[in-house]
Design a protein around this motif. Structure first.
Motif, PDB file in Angstrom:
ATOM      1  N   LEU A  73       7.540 -10.681   9.873  1.00 50.77           N
ATOM      2  CA  LEU A  73       8.769 -10.517  10.442  1.00 50.77           C
ATOM      3  C   LEU A  73       8.425  -9.631  11.647  1.00 50.77           C
ATOM      4  CD1 LEU A  73      11.959 -10.558  10.783  1.00 50.77           C
ATOM      5  CD2 LEU A  73      12.030  -8.765   9.345  1.00 50.77           C
ATOM      6  N   THR A  93       0.379 -12.210   5.276  1.00 52.65           N
ATOM      7  CA  THR A  93       0.832 -12.420   6.388  1.00 52.65           C
ATOM      8  C   THR A  93      -0.294 -12.777   7.171  1.00 52.65           C
ATOM      9  OG1 THR A  93       0.556  -9.869   6.423  1.00 52.65           O
ATOM     10  CG2 THR A  93       2.714 -11.156   6.906  1.00 52.65           C
ATOM     11  N   GLU A 129       0.782  -1.213   0.085  1.00 53.56           N
ATOM     12  CA  GLU A 129      -0.082  -0.252  -0.100  1.00 53.56           C
ATOM     13  C   GLU A 129       0.822   1.139  -0.122  1.00 53.56           C
ATOM     14  OE1 GLU A 129      -2.802  -0.078   3.263  1.00 53.56           O
ATOM     15  OE2 GLU A 129      -3.416   1.996   2.630  1.00 53.56           O
ATOM     16  N   LYS A 181       4.042   0.682   9.773  1.00 51.50           N
ATOM     17  CA  LYS A 181       4.211   1.933   9.055  1.00 51.50           C
ATOM     18  C   LYS A 181       3.598   3.164   9.707  1.00 51.50           C
ATOM     19  CE  LYS A 181       2.795   0.196   5.313  1.00 51.50           C
ATOM     20  NZ  LYS A 181       2.081  -0.180   3.656  1.00 51.50           N
TER      21      LYS A 181
HETATM   22  P1  ATP Z   1       2.211  -2.186   8.322  1.00 49.54           P
HETATM   23  O1  ATP Z   1       1.914  -3.240   9.274  1.00 49.54           O
HETATM   24  O2  ATP Z   1       3.848  -2.000   8.394  1.00 49.54           O
HETATM   25  O3  ATP Z   1       1.542  -1.188   8.038  1.00 49.54           O
HETATM   26  P2  ATP Z   1       1.155  -3.417   5.997  1.00 49.54           P
HETATM   27  O4  ATP Z   1       0.995  -4.855   5.921  1.00 49.54           O
HETATM   28  O5  ATP Z   1      -0.096  -2.674   6.089  1.00 49.54           O
HETATM   29  O6  ATP Z   1       2.458  -2.900   6.801  1.00 49.54           O
HETATM   30  P3  ATP Z   1       1.579  -3.287   3.220  1.00 49.54           P
HETATM   31  O7  ATP Z   1       1.934  -2.336   2.248  1.00 49.54           O
HETATM   32  O8  ATP Z   1       0.123  -3.558   2.905  1.00 49.54           O
HETATM   33  O9  ATP Z   1       1.855  -3.040   4.417  1.00 49.54           O
HETATM   34  O10 ATP Z   1       2.419  -4.555   2.818  1.00 49.54           O
HETATM   35  C1  ATP Z   1       2.614  -5.095   1.604  1.00 49.54           C
HETATM   36  C2  ATP Z   1       2.965  -6.498   1.721  1.00 49.54           C
HETATM   37  O11 ATP Z   1       3.954  -6.827   2.618  1.00 49.54           O
HETATM   38  C3  ATP Z   1       1.819  -7.291   2.440  1.00 49.54           C
HETATM   39  O12 ATP Z   1       1.653  -8.521   1.581  1.00 49.54           O
HETATM   40  C4  ATP Z   1       2.161  -7.665   3.740  1.00 49.54           C
HETATM   41  O13 ATP Z   1       1.589  -8.771   4.131  1.00 49.54           O
HETATM   42  C5  ATP Z   1       3.917  -7.745   3.702  1.00 49.54           C
HETATM   43  N1  ATP Z   1       4.588  -7.189   4.920  1.00 49.54           N
HETATM   44  C6  ATP Z   1       4.073  -6.192   5.613  1.00 49.54           C
HETATM   45  N2  ATP Z   1       4.886  -6.267   6.816  1.00 49.54           N
HETATM   46  C7  ATP Z   1       5.360  -7.546   6.886  1.00 49.54           C
HETATM   47  C8  ATP Z   1       6.260  -8.070   7.812  1.00 49.54           C
HETATM   48  N3  ATP Z   1       6.574  -7.405   9.232  1.00 49.54           N
HETATM   49  N4  ATP Z   1       6.782  -9.209   7.550  1.00 49.54           N
HETATM   50  C9  ATP Z   1       6.377  -9.819   6.388  1.00 49.54           C
HETATM   51  N5  ATP Z   1       5.616  -9.301   5.458  1.00 49.54           N
HETATM   52  C10 ATP Z   1       5.133  -8.040   5.636  1.00 49.54           C
END
Ligand code: ATP
Ligand code: MG
Length: 563
Positions: free
Chosen positions: A265, A234, A37, A274
């Motif tokens: 992770l 995830t 995103e 984020k």
């Molecule tokens: P955040 O929780 O940091 O806001 P998010 O999951 O909302 O992260 P996205 O931009 O939607 O962020 O993530 C893009 C991809 O990266 C998704 O498939 C998500 O599952 C993966 N992802 C995000 N954070 C992690 C993490 N800590 N470990 C593994 N994969 C991740």
């Protein structure tokens, strides 16, 4: 596809893919996607997902991986983020080739599919308030109850939905919901929202839309439209999988990808949300998303991490089904191992202490041959100027040293790396008693650092010639948080109370060997005895390179833990 095209590295996701290939599911295709995103910069958690998705595409014959921006929330999104995400994925060494997509490209199709759901009596426009919707949804132990608007006719719903689209309703006045099961044990299936009204400009579609599709609805359809075979996400999406499958089962999509969840992770001494990273930036706790202390890809890059070190880390932690907390020391060790292999060894003094060699001629400078790596002749060598006035590290001298201190002290002899043995004869102090210089003598017979009579010294120090050295800024970085779980809900303090006040130390007047004058941005070095350093990508100090410490040579936090 034949079995011999199945790669060796394994994890449970690759095992599923291997089985699918054996059964010729998806006609033997392997197609993944990375769906960020664009509401922030990528961080080390995203790197795990990138390495997994693009890694699978690279390893399987004919495998493909798309980059897709999940841009359904116009309020928080920005082109700054899409640009940075593309740059970071490329820098990590992956390539989406011509497969760059945006969920917003599917807005027309998503709208048509929503009308289809309405026609099939599988979606309806609801006028309950957010508060009421929550009330009606029930709880984990109690079933929900149907909205009074749930049984309207398809015609009426279509008309209302069309009016939502053209902006006739205010935000929050109504929304489109899937008509699934208000009594489902899975809360996600209790008539989830599909579209909500948002009168916000979108960074790609401008003012075309007053309604925006929800993530769960958009994501599965985008996957299907792109022909994704394995949709990796995830663990928190595990409970959303029935919904993912439900939408695809209702609609005439070209294929039905399989959603597979893996553990995200989590790193100790780090936050990877984020929202929180954004807060650190906007509140000025760090200098920006690319602050070298940030766990963002761009921050780590600026710190001196290489793509190879990050990819190696992602390999080592593996892919599992259960959440774990990884020690950030593992990441730091990946940097050490990688930098150990690739860096030239140079000399630099962070906290200079002047040394005068009394028996060295005033105006003389000699050039001493010094290899860039003690056992790797391929790294070449340079010449270090040696002269009467030198700098050594303040820490390398003690006036009253304890027995085990093998560095310099009054009357003691040490080796200057690649140069000579020197002996300290006198300590000069200012009126306040601060040491300002050491008077020493050198032994001309020890040129190169070895004594002809096999006389030994215990200590070898790094040094630079005062007049030839490069005066510049060096930044010593350390972990941004001083607690292993800064954002644990078990603390009664705020996560920002655990910011490490010593996470950055500016050394304004370091003295480095002159060859570093020409070091280029992002060039990496080992400063002997001190750690790995890289030239900052952005800043310089009046035309001179500024250095960032990537990691120390050894893990000082592990030592602290033992104490
Ligand atoms: P955040 O929780 O940091 O806001 P998010 O999951 O909302 O992260 P996205 O931009 O939607 O962020 O993530 C893009 C991809 O990266 C998704 O498939 C998500 O599952 C993966 N992802 C995000 N954070 C992690 C993490 N800590 N470990 C593994 N994969 C991740
Ligand atoms: Mg997300």
């Amino acid at each position: 596809m034949s079995d011999n095209s199945i790669p060796e590295t394994s994890n449970f996701i690759r095992n599923i893919i291997n089985d699918d290939l054996k059964n010729n599911k998806n006609d033997g295709r392997v197609h993944t996607r990375f769906p960020p995103e664009p509401n922030g910069y990528l961080h080390i958690g995203h790197a795990k997902s990138i390495c997994l998705n693009f890694g699978i595409a690279d390893d399987y014959q004919g495998g493909l991986c798309n980059l897709r921006f999940d841009d359904t929330n116009p309020e928080k999104e920005d082109v700054e983020y899409t640009d940075s995400i593309m740059e970071d994925v490329k820098w990590l060494g992956f390539d989406w080739e011509d497969r760059l997509y945006y969920a917003s490209d599917y807005f027309d199709q998503l709208f048509e599919f929503a009308k289809q759901l309405i026609l099939d009596d599988k979606a309806y426009v609801d006028h309950l308030s957010t508060e009421e919707i929550r009330e009606y949804r029930g709880t984990l132990t109690e079933p929900g109850k149907p909205s009074p608007y749930r049984e309207r006719s398809a015609e009426e719903n279509l008309e209302l939905f069309e009016r939502m689209r053209v902006g006739e309703f205010k935000e929050g006045e109504c929304l489109l919901r899937a008509k699934i099961d208000m009594a489902s044990a899975n809360m996600n299936m209790r008539d989830p929202a599909i579209y909500r009204i948002k009168k916000v400009e979108h960074h790609r579609t401008g003012n075309k839309w007053f309604i925006y599709p929800m993530y769960d609805y958009t994501h599965c359809i985008s996957d299907a439209l792109e022909g994704i075979t394995h949709s990796l996400c995830t663990l928190e999406f595990e409970d959303h999988r029935p919904l993912y499958d439900w939408f695809l089962d209702q609609l005439p999509v070209p294929c039905h990808p399989q959603q597979i969840e893996f553990a995200r992770l989590n790193l100790n001494y780090t936050v990877t949300s984020k929202r929180k990273l954004n807060e650190l930036v906007t509140e000025g706790h760090v200098s920006g998303w690319d602050d070298p202390r940030m766990p963002t890809i761009t921050g780590m890059r600026r710190r001196g991490y290489t793509p190879e070190a990050i990819r190696d880390f992602c390999d080592r932690i593996g892919i599992t089904k259960s959440d774990t907390l990884i020690d950030v020391g593992v990441l730091e060790n990946c940097a050490r191992e990688d930098l150990d292999k690739r860096t030239r060894r140079v000399l630099g003094v962070l906290n200079p202490l002047k040394v005068i060699i009394d028996n060295y001629p005033e105006s003389e400078t000699e050039l001493l041959d010094a290899p860039y790596h003690p056992n790797d002749p391929d790294m070449g060598n340079r010449q270090l100027p040696f002269s009467k006035e030198l700098f050594i590290e303040q820490d390398d001298f003690m006036e009253n040293p304890p027995k085990k201190f093998f560095r310099l002290g009054p009357g003691r002899e040490v080796r200057l790396r690649y140069a000579y043995f020197i002996t300290c004869n006198e300590v000069i102090k200012d009126d306040d008693g601060n040491i300002i210089e050491l008077r020493c003598t050198y032994d001309p017979e020890t040129k190169g650092g070895n004594a002809p009579d096999e006389r030994k010294v215990k200590g070898t120090l790094h040094w630079v010639s005062a007049q030839h050295s490069l005066a510049t800024e060096v930044r010593l970085y350390d972990r941004l948080f001083n607690d292993p779980k800064p954002d644990s809900s078990q603390h009664d303090k705020d996560w920002k109370d655990f910011l490490n006040p010593d996470s950055i130390k500016l050394i304004k007047h370091a003295r480095l060997e002159p060859s570093l004058q020409n070091a280029e941005k992002e060039e990496l070095f080992q400063f002997e005895r001190l750690g790995y350093f890289c030239v900052d990508r952005k800043d310089n100090c009046e035309g001179r390179p500024v250095f960032n410490r990537t990691v120390t040579l050894r893990d000082s936090w592990a030592k602290q833990k033992h104490k």
